[in-house]
Design a protein around this motif. Structure first.
Motif, PDB file in Angstrom:
ATOM      1  N   LYS A 151      -3.855   9.647 -10.239  1.00 54.99           N
ATOM      2  CA  LYS A 151      -3.915   8.926 -11.509  1.00 54.99           C
ATOM      3  C   LYS A 151      -4.957   9.562 -12.451  1.00 54.99           C
ATOM      4  O   LYS A 151      -5.819  10.337 -12.025  1.00 54.99           O
ATOM      5  N   THR A 177       2.582   4.510   2.283  1.00 51.15           N
ATOM      6  CA  THR A 177       3.060   5.747   1.663  1.00 51.15           C
ATOM      7  C   THR A 177       1.850   6.650   1.398  1.00 51.15           C
ATOM      8  O   THR A 177       0.701   6.267   1.656  1.00 51.15           O
ATOM      9  N   GLY A 220       1.680  -4.298  -0.513  1.00 54.68           N
ATOM     10  CA  GLY A 220       0.998  -3.185  -1.189  1.00 54.68           C
ATOM     11  C   GLY A 220      -0.512  -3.283  -1.090  1.00 54.68           C
ATOM     12  O   GLY A 220      -1.240  -2.723  -1.920  1.00 54.68           O
ATOM     13  N   LEU A 231       2.790  -6.716  -4.678  1.00 49.99           N
ATOM     14  CA  LEU A 231       2.314  -5.548  -5.432  1.00 49.99           C
ATOM     15  C   LEU A 231       2.938  -4.244  -4.958  1.00 49.99           C
ATOM     16  O   LEU A 231       2.813  -3.226  -5.650  1.00 49.99           O
ATOM     17  N   ALA A 232       3.540  -4.228  -3.764  1.00 48.00           N
ATOM     18  CA  ALA A 232       4.050  -2.957  -3.226  1.00 48.00           C
ATOM     19  C   ALA A 232       5.017  -2.333  -4.211  1.00 48.00           C
ATOM     20  O   ALA A 232       5.932  -2.997  -4.698  1.00 48.00           O
ATOM     21  N   LYS A 291      10.588  -1.414 -12.663  1.00 45.58           N
ATOM     22  CA  LYS A 291       9.744  -2.623 -12.710  1.00 45.58           C
ATOM     23  C   LYS A 291      10.429  -3.703 -13.554  1.00 45.58           C
ATOM     24  O   LYS A 291      10.408  -4.886 -13.199  1.00 45.58           O
ATOM     25  N   PHE A 334      -4.178   0.635  -4.521  1.00 48.35           N
ATOM     26  CA  PHE A 334      -5.333   0.466  -5.421  1.00 48.35           C
ATOM     27  C   PHE A 334      -5.612  -1.018  -5.720  1.00 48.35           C
ATOM     28  O   PHE A 334      -6.646  -1.581  -5.325  1.00 48.35           O
ATOM     29  N   ILE A 335      -4.686  -1.670  -6.401  1.00 50.71           N
ATOM     30  CA  ILE A 335      -4.944  -3.048  -6.828  1.00 50.71           C
ATOM     31  C   ILE A 335      -4.866  -3.998  -5.632  1.00 50.71           C
ATOM     32  O   ILE A 335      -5.684  -4.906  -5.487  1.00 50.71           O
ATOM     33  N   ILE A 364       9.424  -2.415   2.632  1.00 51.72           N
ATOM     34  CA  ILE A 364      10.141  -3.574   2.071  1.00 51.72           C
ATOM     35  C   ILE A 364      11.627  -3.279   1.833  1.00 51.72           C
ATOM     36  O   ILE A 364      12.410  -4.191   1.589  1.00 51.72           O
ATOM     37  N   GLN A 408      -8.457   3.961  -6.482  1.00 49.40           N
ATOM     38  CA  GLN A 408      -7.188   4.428  -7.051  1.00 49.40           C
ATOM     39  C   GLN A 408      -6.820   5.786  -6.449  1.00 49.40           C
ATOM     40  O   GLN A 408      -7.695   6.592  -6.144  1.00 49.40           O
ATOM     41  N   THR A 428       4.045  -4.838 -14.850  1.00 49.43           N
ATOM     42  CA  THR A 428       3.319  -3.947 -15.754  1.00 49.43           C
ATOM     43  C   THR A 428       3.701  -4.198 -17.209  1.00 49.43           C
ATOM     44  O   THR A 428       4.799  -4.682 -17.491  1.00 49.43           O
ATOM     45  N   LEU A 480       1.069  -6.510   3.945  1.00 50.17           N
ATOM     46  CA  LEU A 480       2.332  -5.806   4.264  1.00 50.17           C
ATOM     47  C   LEU A 480       2.375  -4.515   3.454  1.00 50.17           C
ATOM     48  O   LEU A 480       2.377  -4.560   2.217  1.00 50.17           O
ATOM     49  N   LYS A 485       3.879  -0.216   3.592  1.00 48.45           N
ATOM     50  CA  LYS A 485       4.578   0.879   4.289  1.00 48.45           C
ATOM     51  C   LYS A 485       3.634   2.030   4.641  1.00 48.45           C
ATOM     52  O   LYS A 485       3.924   2.850   5.479  1.00 48.45           O
TER      53      LYS A 485
HETATM   54  N1  LIG Z   1      -2.280   0.680 -11.558  1.00 49.87           N
HETATM   55  C1  LIG Z   1      -2.084   0.059 -12.704  1.00 49.87           C
HETATM   56  O1  LIG Z   1      -2.729   0.360 -13.708  1.00 49.87           O
HETATM   57  C2  LIG Z   1      -1.065  -1.068 -12.796  1.00 49.87           C
HETATM   58  C3  LIG Z   1      -0.982  -1.801 -13.983  1.00 49.87           C
HETATM   59  C4  LIG Z   1      -0.072  -2.866 -14.059  1.00 49.87           C
HETATM   60  C5  LIG Z   1       0.722  -3.180 -12.953  1.00 49.87           C
HETATM   61  N2  LIG Z   1       0.637  -2.441 -11.820  1.00 49.87           N
HETATM   62  C6  LIG Z   1       1.480  -2.829 -10.676  1.00 49.87           C
HETATM   63  O2  LIG Z   1       0.611  -3.268  -9.646  1.00 49.87           O
HETATM   64  C7  LIG Z   1       1.154  -2.939  -8.371  1.00 49.87           C
HETATM   65  C8  LIG Z   1       0.147  -2.137  -7.583  1.00 49.87           C
HETATM   66  O3  LIG Z   1      -0.156  -0.937  -8.296  1.00 49.87           O
HETATM   67  P1  LIG Z   1      -1.198   0.120  -7.700  1.00 49.87           P
HETATM   68  O4  LIG Z   1      -1.708   0.899  -8.833  1.00 49.87           O
HETATM   69  O5  LIG Z   1      -2.130  -0.579  -6.788  1.00 49.87           O
HETATM   70  O6  LIG Z   1      -0.199   1.048  -6.846  1.00 49.87           O
HETATM   71  P2  LIG Z   1      -0.544   2.037  -5.654  1.00 49.87           P
HETATM   72  O7  LIG Z   1       0.447   3.142  -5.770  1.00 49.87           O
HETATM   73  O8  LIG Z   1      -1.990   2.355  -5.605  1.00 49.87           O
HETATM   74  O9  LIG Z   1      -0.224   1.181  -4.341  1.00 49.87           O
HETATM   75  C9  LIG Z   1       1.086   0.812  -3.996  1.00 49.87           C
HETATM   76  C10 LIG Z   1       1.113   0.394  -2.534  1.00 49.87           C
HETATM   77  O10 LIG Z   1       2.465  -0.004  -2.228  1.00 49.87           O
HETATM   78  C11 LIG Z   1       2.827   0.557  -0.974  1.00 49.87           C
HETATM   79  N3  LIG Z   1       4.267   0.765  -0.932  1.00 49.87           N
HETATM   80  C12 LIG Z   1       4.992   1.656  -1.674  1.00 49.87           C
HETATM   81  N4  LIG Z   1       6.284   1.593  -1.298  1.00 49.87           N
HETATM   82  C13 LIG Z   1       6.377   0.630  -0.343  1.00 49.87           C
HETATM   83  C14 LIG Z   1       7.456   0.108   0.417  1.00 49.87           C
HETATM   84  N5  LIG Z   1       8.717   0.587   0.286  1.00 49.87           N
HETATM   85  N6  LIG Z   1       7.219  -0.892   1.318  1.00 49.87           N
HETATM   86  C15 LIG Z   1       5.945  -1.371   1.474  1.00 49.87           C
HETATM   87  N7  LIG Z   1       4.879  -0.881   0.805  1.00 49.87           N
HETATM   88  C16 LIG Z   1       5.096   0.105  -0.099  1.00 49.87           C
HETATM   89  C17 LIG Z   1       2.061   1.872  -0.900  1.00 49.87           C
HETATM   90  O11 LIG Z   1       1.923   2.311   0.454  1.00 49.87           O
HETATM   91  C18 LIG Z   1       0.744   1.528  -1.571  1.00 49.87           C
HETATM   92  O12 LIG Z   1      -0.208   1.082  -0.622  1.00 49.87           O
HETATM   93  C19 LIG Z   1       2.457  -2.193  -8.644  1.00 49.87           C
HETATM   94  O13 LIG Z   1       3.522  -3.104  -8.496  1.00 49.87           O
HETATM   95  C20 LIG Z   1       2.327  -1.724 -10.082  1.00 49.87           C
HETATM   96  O14 LIG Z   1       3.593  -1.640 -10.693  1.00 49.87           O
HETATM   97  C21 LIG Z   1      -0.236  -1.387 -11.708  1.00 49.87           C
END
Ligand SMILES: NC(=O)c1ccc[n+]([C@@H]2O[C@H](COP(=O)([O-])OP(=O)(O)OC[C@H]3O[C@@H](n4cnc5c(N)ncnc54)[C@H](O)[C@@H]3O)[C@@H](O)[C@H]2O)c1
Length: 335
Positions: free
Chosen positions: A198, A38, A9, A83-84, A163, A13-14, A62, A194, A134, A34, A36
């Motif tokens: 969001k 999306t 992932g 993180l993905a 999750k 964002f993160i 994944i 982000q 989360t 790694l 995908k």
């Molecule tokens: N954003 C928040 O406030 C927050 C808070 C706590 C936890 N999280 C967790 O942190 C992680 C990252 O969150 P984020 O906000 O960066 O999400 P995001 O949606 O910005 O990024 C997710 C990434 O995962 C990739 N992805 C999605 N499906 C995939 C797959 N099948 N195979 C490979 N890659 C895939 C996407 O292409 C994307 O680049 C997540 O697991 C989320 O649950 C987020």
């Protein structure tokens, strides 16, 4: 500790903020991103490191177990930071299926293939799987109290259920196979990179375009906001020094009602951009029908990660929020 890392992932964002953080702090590490790719991803966030000899990108879903296996066998990681995910709650309500495939089956594929690699190599102690999760797995709080690591899971949306399920997959690999795993459960993040969908990017984009700024219900829902780089430092601390099999809650001691946060963003927009309707972007705020099952309040007690791993939230909320607003204003002005 680990020198060959897969970060999943990393185009999100993160993940993108985390890769930049890790590459700066541990220039000797080899990192495969790694992802995908999306709709939620944007690889351009990593332009600064894309040609580094110790970084590479692998476009992999994944859910495709063979592709995950091939990468693990070829790259031979000693750590995975996962993180993905499908991450947007609203999308999980309108279309839950990809949430369960990616977040549950995808997590299983990764840890199972990593387990086989670990077994093949004689179960090295230092091989570690870090699952980024989360606070939403805990459900909703009333006016009082905080989520602790001991709070029972009570997910309410398809996103949080997926999750929570993936957290249990990780738990089972610790208890059954004695793998070296760690889980972090973090509150809402804000900061650069982000996706547009969001809350914070939406408010800024709508304001700049003089569109109505949608706020669910009466905006009474409360979230605990943490700057994304503080989350990255918490992941770094837990990955490197967290105790195997443990969860660490990560939060900012920083609760905001959604409506107050939106007013703050409008005020910062008034100061940074001006040009709001009748001199104030808050005139664009519009209350819309609430999201079904909308959790009222999330608030984290981060005392375990503070006491055991020495992590501290360093944020200066107002300064970091201003940086965030400036970043999105620049992004949306570019078009
Ligand atoms: N954003 C928040 O406030 C927050 C808070 C706590 C936890 N999280 C967790 O942190 C992680 C990252 O969150 P984020 O906000 O960066 O999400 P995001 O949606 O910005 O990024 C997710 C990434 O995962 C990739 N992805 C999605 N499906 C995939 C797959 N099948 N195979 C490979 N890659 C895939 C996407 O292409 C994307 O680049 C997540 O697991 C989320 O649950 C987020």
């Amino acid at each position: 500790m680990s020198k060959r890392l897969i970060v999943t992932g990393g185009a999100g964002f993160i993940g993108s903020n985390l890769i930049l953080h890790l590459m700066k702090r541990y220039p000797e590490y080899h990192i495969v991103n790694l992802d995908k790719l999306t709709y939620a991803s944007d690889l351009s966030f990593l332009d600064a490191v894309k040609d580094s000899p110790n970084y590479r990108f692998a476009q992999i879903d994944i859910v495709d177990r063979k592709a995950v296996r091939d990468l693990i066998q070829e790259f031979k990681p000693d750590g995975i930071i996962h993180l993905a995910a499908e991450s947007h709650v609203d999308n999980s309500i309108s279309g839950p299926e990809p949430f369960f495939y990616t977040n549950v089956i995808g997590t299983f594929n990764l840890i199972e293939e990593f387990r086989q690699h670990w077994v093949t190599n004689g179960k090295p102690e230092q091989y570690r799987f870090h699952h980024v999760s989360t606070d939403e797995v805990y459900g909703s709080l009333g006016d009082e109290g905080f989520f602790m690591e001991t709070t029972p899971y009570a997910p309410n949306s398809p996103y949080s259920a997926s999750k929570a399920s993936s957290d249990f997959v990780i738990r089972s690999y610790f208890h059954t196979y004695h793998m070296n795993v760690v889980v972090t459960n973090c509150s809402n993040n804000y900061g650069p990179h982000q996706h547009d969908e969001k809350l914070i990017p939406t408010v800024i984009r709508k304001a700049l375009n003089h569109n109505k700024i949608p706020v669910y219900g009466k905006g009474e829902n409360i979230r605990d906001w943490l700057f994304v780089l503080d989350h990255c430092r918490a992941i770094d601390a837990a990955f490197h020094t967290g105790k195997s099999g443990e969860h660490y809650n990560v939060g900012g001691h920083n609760e905001w009602k959604n409506i107050d946060l939106v007013h703050l963003l409008c005020r910062l927009m008034n100061e940074e951009v001006g040009n709001g309707p009748d001199g104030d972007y808050a005139n664009l705020i519009s209350f819309v029908t609430d999201r079904p099952g909308h959790d009222l309040r999330y608030a984290i007690d981060p005392s375990k990660i503070e006491a055991e791993l020495g992590w501290q939230n360093t944020q200066d909320f107002m300064a970091d929020m201003r940086i965030t607003v400036q970043w999105y204003v620049k992004r949306y002005h570019k078009g």
